[in-house]
Motif scaffolding. Sequence first.
Motif, PDB file in Angstrom:
ATOM      1  N   GLU A  20      19.788  10.309  15.182  1.00 41.65           N
ATOM      2  CA  GLU A  20      19.669   9.292  14.128  1.00 41.65           C
ATOM      3  C   GLU A  20      19.545   9.917  12.747  1.00 41.65           C
ATOM      4  OE1 GLU A  20      20.005   5.993  14.627  1.00 41.65           O
ATOM      5  OE2 GLU A  20      20.383   6.467  16.734  1.00 41.65           O
ATOM      6  N   ASP A  23      22.903  11.140  11.602  1.00 39.21           N
ATOM      7  CA  ASP A  23      23.699   9.997  11.138  1.00 39.21           C
ATOM      8  C   ASP A  23      23.350   9.607   9.704  1.00 39.21           C
ATOM      9  OD1 ASP A  23      25.107   9.845  13.475  1.00 39.21           O
ATOM     10  OD2 ASP A  23      23.987   8.146  14.310  1.00 39.21           O
ATOM     11  N   LYS A  24      22.109   9.914   9.298  1.00 38.00           N
ATOM     12  CA  LYS A  24      21.654   9.596   7.939  1.00 38.00           C
ATOM     13  C   LYS A  24      21.917  10.748   6.965  1.00 38.00           C
ATOM     14  CE  LYS A  24      19.858   5.495   8.734  1.00 38.00           C
ATOM     15  NZ  LYS A  24      20.363   4.258   8.080  1.00 38.00           N
TER      16      LYS A  24
END
Length: 366
Positions: A20, A23-24
């Motif tokens: 996650e 992804d950022k």
Amino acid sequence: MKILIIANSKVVFGKELKIELIDKGFAVSLLDFESLTLYDKNNNENTTYANLFKKYKSIPKLSMFFRMLYIKKVIQENNFDILNIHISRWFYLMILPWLIKQKLVITFYGSDFYRTSNFIKNIQKLLYKKADVITFTNPLTKKSFIEYYKDYDNKSYVCRFGLKTLDFIDKNRSVSKKELRESLGYDVKKIIVTCGYNSTKEQQHDKIIENIVKLPKDLLEQIQFVFPMTYGDNTNKERIKNILKETDLNYIVLENFLYGDDNANIKLASNIMINMLKTDSFSGSMQEFLYANNIIITGSWLPYDVLDDAGMQYIKINNVDELSLKLGELIKLDIRNFDTSKNQRIVSDLTLWNNTIESWIDVYAK
């Protein structure tokens, strides 16, 4: 910003947090605490440190010293900006001067606070004094921690892990229970009761078995019991398997590690999940079973106030010895009459990664 997460790669939390954060836009590596395999932002495996550690891993008492020695080498040779240690351990004090050369974040899972002796808690105080940020998965564990140490409120935060399995549950929700059960080798006609979610002693499988065998024969004939033991304690797993062999229960023991669709499907194929942990913080597996519309029977001693405050619909018992009575009542009354209609939305609000990742980004930025 380069981040290193030190966690067990077989437990989903560190692995999913890494995904996650990447992804950022963050550069995140994961160091597997057990093997010392280093996974970079592209998930390439660097086994250099694992190979060095391998010859020391099986040496009693000394293995942790060498594990810390090579963790120090990883830190020294890779220029990270942030270190995020998952699960607090006193052994990290051996390399504390190297840990605090970058921003240090310590993440509690729950048991690493609740199941630690007062002696070890006091030894670890220096670790928390030097840490920049300390995170917890729920407010109660944070509160207990602050009350114990009488300090660290200004650097303590609640950061929940999302659960990627929820996405797989949604993906497979339309598949019939019959089809799911056939694929898993379950009985397609019986009520499926899942007992715990790993093979550790803290799951209290022995007490669960001791109570479910008390059920009347006509009710037991309606049930197949599933024991997921895909990770945890192998010695305890073998002990529980031997106990089960001495019973007349219709049961399945799951032993192969499950992820993605397989992990989602055992939740969707189940009707009832029993969670009798001795201590816990914010059980991800239980939330996954709730999201898949299972009826949960759990202990009132567990700190699930966050779920209670949100209106979660589940059953609490005050003692493991109440289990056979409560399970029997539930089956006699017909499990279809138990309302779980609110649970999917509540778990989604609390635990989808889209709703939790920003809290992690915030603490890294502090």
